[in-house]
Design an enzyme around this catalytic site. Structure first.
Site, PDB file in Angstrom:
ATOM      1  N   SER A  60       4.185 -30.876 -58.736  1.00 37.02           N
ATOM      2  CA  SER A  60       3.259 -31.087 -59.846  1.00 37.02           C
ATOM      3  C   SER A  60       2.006 -30.271 -59.572  1.00 37.02           C
ATOM      4  O   SER A  60       1.515 -30.240 -58.435  1.00 37.02           O
ATOM      5  CB  SER A  60       2.887 -32.570 -59.961  1.00 37.02           C
ATOM      6  OG  SER A  60       4.000 -33.349 -60.334  1.00 37.02           O
ATOM      7  N   THR A 112       1.116 -34.283 -62.833  1.00 39.13           N
ATOM      8  CA  THR A 112       0.109 -33.708 -63.722  1.00 39.13           C
ATOM      9  C   THR A 112      -0.044 -34.563 -64.963  1.00 39.13           C
ATOM     10  O   THR A 112      -1.141 -34.649 -65.538  1.00 39.13           O
ATOM     11  CB  THR A 112       0.498 -32.275 -64.110  1.00 39.13           C
ATOM     12  OG1 THR A 112       0.824 -31.542 -62.925  1.00 39.13           O
ATOM     13  CG2 THR A 112      -0.640 -31.576 -64.837  1.00 39.13           C
ATOM     14  N   ALA A 113       1.031 -35.214 -65.384  1.00 43.50           N
ATOM     15  CA  ALA A 113       0.965 -36.111 -66.534  1.00 43.50           C
ATOM     16  C   ALA A 113      -0.075 -37.201 -66.299  1.00 43.50           C
ATOM     17  O   ALA A 113      -0.877 -37.519 -67.195  1.00 43.50           O
ATOM     18  CB  ALA A 113       2.336 -36.728 -66.792  1.00 43.50           C
ATOM     19  N   HIS A 154       9.619 -35.056 -68.958  1.00 40.57           N
ATOM     20  CA  HIS A 154      10.982 -34.552 -69.058  1.00 40.57           C
ATOM     21  C   HIS A 154      11.562 -34.838 -70.443  1.00 40.57           C
ATOM     22  O   HIS A 154      10.857 -34.863 -71.441  1.00 40.57           O
ATOM     23  CB  HIS A 154      11.840 -35.118 -67.931  1.00 40.57           C
ATOM     24  CG  HIS A 154      11.377 -34.729 -66.554  1.00 40.57           C
ATOM     25  ND1 HIS A 154      10.853 -33.488 -66.264  1.00 40.57           N
ATOM     26  CD2 HIS A 154      11.342 -35.423 -65.386  1.00 40.57           C
ATOM     27  CE1 HIS A 154      10.542 -33.429 -64.983  1.00 40.57           C
ATOM     28  NE2 HIS A 154      10.815 -34.594 -64.429  1.00 40.57           N
TER      29      HIS A 154
END
Length: 275
Positions: A60, A112-113, A154
């Site tokens: 990430s 990162t989300a 995803h």
């Protein structure tokens, strides 16, 4: 001469599988190297990277600063959300303001989300209550009432409506509105102790693998489909197109965030989240 074994870690989802189709099926020359494919969720790969376990790994972008002493980020292999990206979903319609104080299922603290969510609504633990859930279990976890909202990554970005969920915010779109730039979600990195020569040669091989899949799209999508939960071929092809494209071959000047760009306005908030 025996080839040097390198472990290549990536997520068991269609876009990563698509990228490494050629290598996984021994369809292109890997030079003096042979690759052991290690498929694990991104949270686990981020944690393993902190220990420097795998020679090459998906990472990430949020996690990369924590491992930059051990790994170099490769120029290829990125997943960029260009006006799309991780989403927050809920069982009933909500606004961003409604998320304050709520319990939100997240796919990992180093994703990162999760960083983007905090930049959007405030720091986890203060603005909301995060609970880590395996990424592919989040929609059902929320549907079952175990969390008020879910942060999906995803292929869940294409299938959440199948669970009767409602979209609160697309963080890739939110980021684009803030900066005018794509949201860099993930990348590939290689351990620095392999040395500059190996790092460059392996990066070149990874790039050739990505290009091979783009050049043999049908076969690569067919291969990647086995990693797509709740995806038919059309959705798998759509998902792959979102995250394996020109950005994946190379970040390019825009993907590298040129100095003085609009991201400077949120740098201070990023620094806070990283501490």
């Amino acid at each position: 001469m025996e080839k040097k074994l390198l472990r290549l870690g990536y997520s068991p989802d269609p876009d990563d599988a698509f990228m490494f189709y050629g290598l996984a099926k021994n369809l292109l020359d890997s030079g003096p190297y042979r690759f052991e494919h290690v498929l694990q969720d991104i949270q686990t790969l981020n944690q393993r990277a902190q220990k420097g376990e795998l020679e090459i790994t998906a990472i990430s972008i949020h996690a990369y600063p924590y491992v930059a002493d051990k790994y170099a980020l490769t120029s290829c292999g990125s997943s960029m959300g260009d006006s799309y990206g991780p989403m927050v979903i809920t069982p009933t319609p909500m606004s961003l303001a409604d998320l304050k104080g709520k319990t939100i299922a997240i796919p990992g603290e180093l994703t990162t989300a999760y960083l983007a969510l905090q930049l959007c609504i405030g720091k986890g633990g203060q603005a909301f209550k995060p609970v880590v859930v395996h990424f592919d279990e989040i929609p059902k976890y929320v549907k079952d009432g175990k969390a008020d909202a879910g942060l999906i990554i995803h292929e869940g970005q294409l299938t959440y409506k199948q669970f009767g969920m409602h979209l609160v915010v697309d963080l890739g779109m939110w980021w684009h509105e803030q900066t005018g730039l794509p949201l860099p979600l993930g990348g590939n990195c290689i351990r620095k102790d392999l040395g500059p020569k190996v790092c460059q040669e392996v990066t070149d091989i990874l790039k050739r693998s990505i290009q091979f899949s783009l050049d043999h799209r049908k076969e690569a999508v067919d291969y990647a489909l086995q990693f797509g939960r709740d995806l038919n071929r059309g959705l798998a092809d759509q998902f792959v197109g979102m995250y394996v494209n020109d950005w994946t071959l190379d970040y390019g000047p825009r993907g590298r965030y040129p100095k003085g760009c609009a991201v400077d306005r949120v740098d201070a908030r990023v620094s806070v989240m990283l501490t």
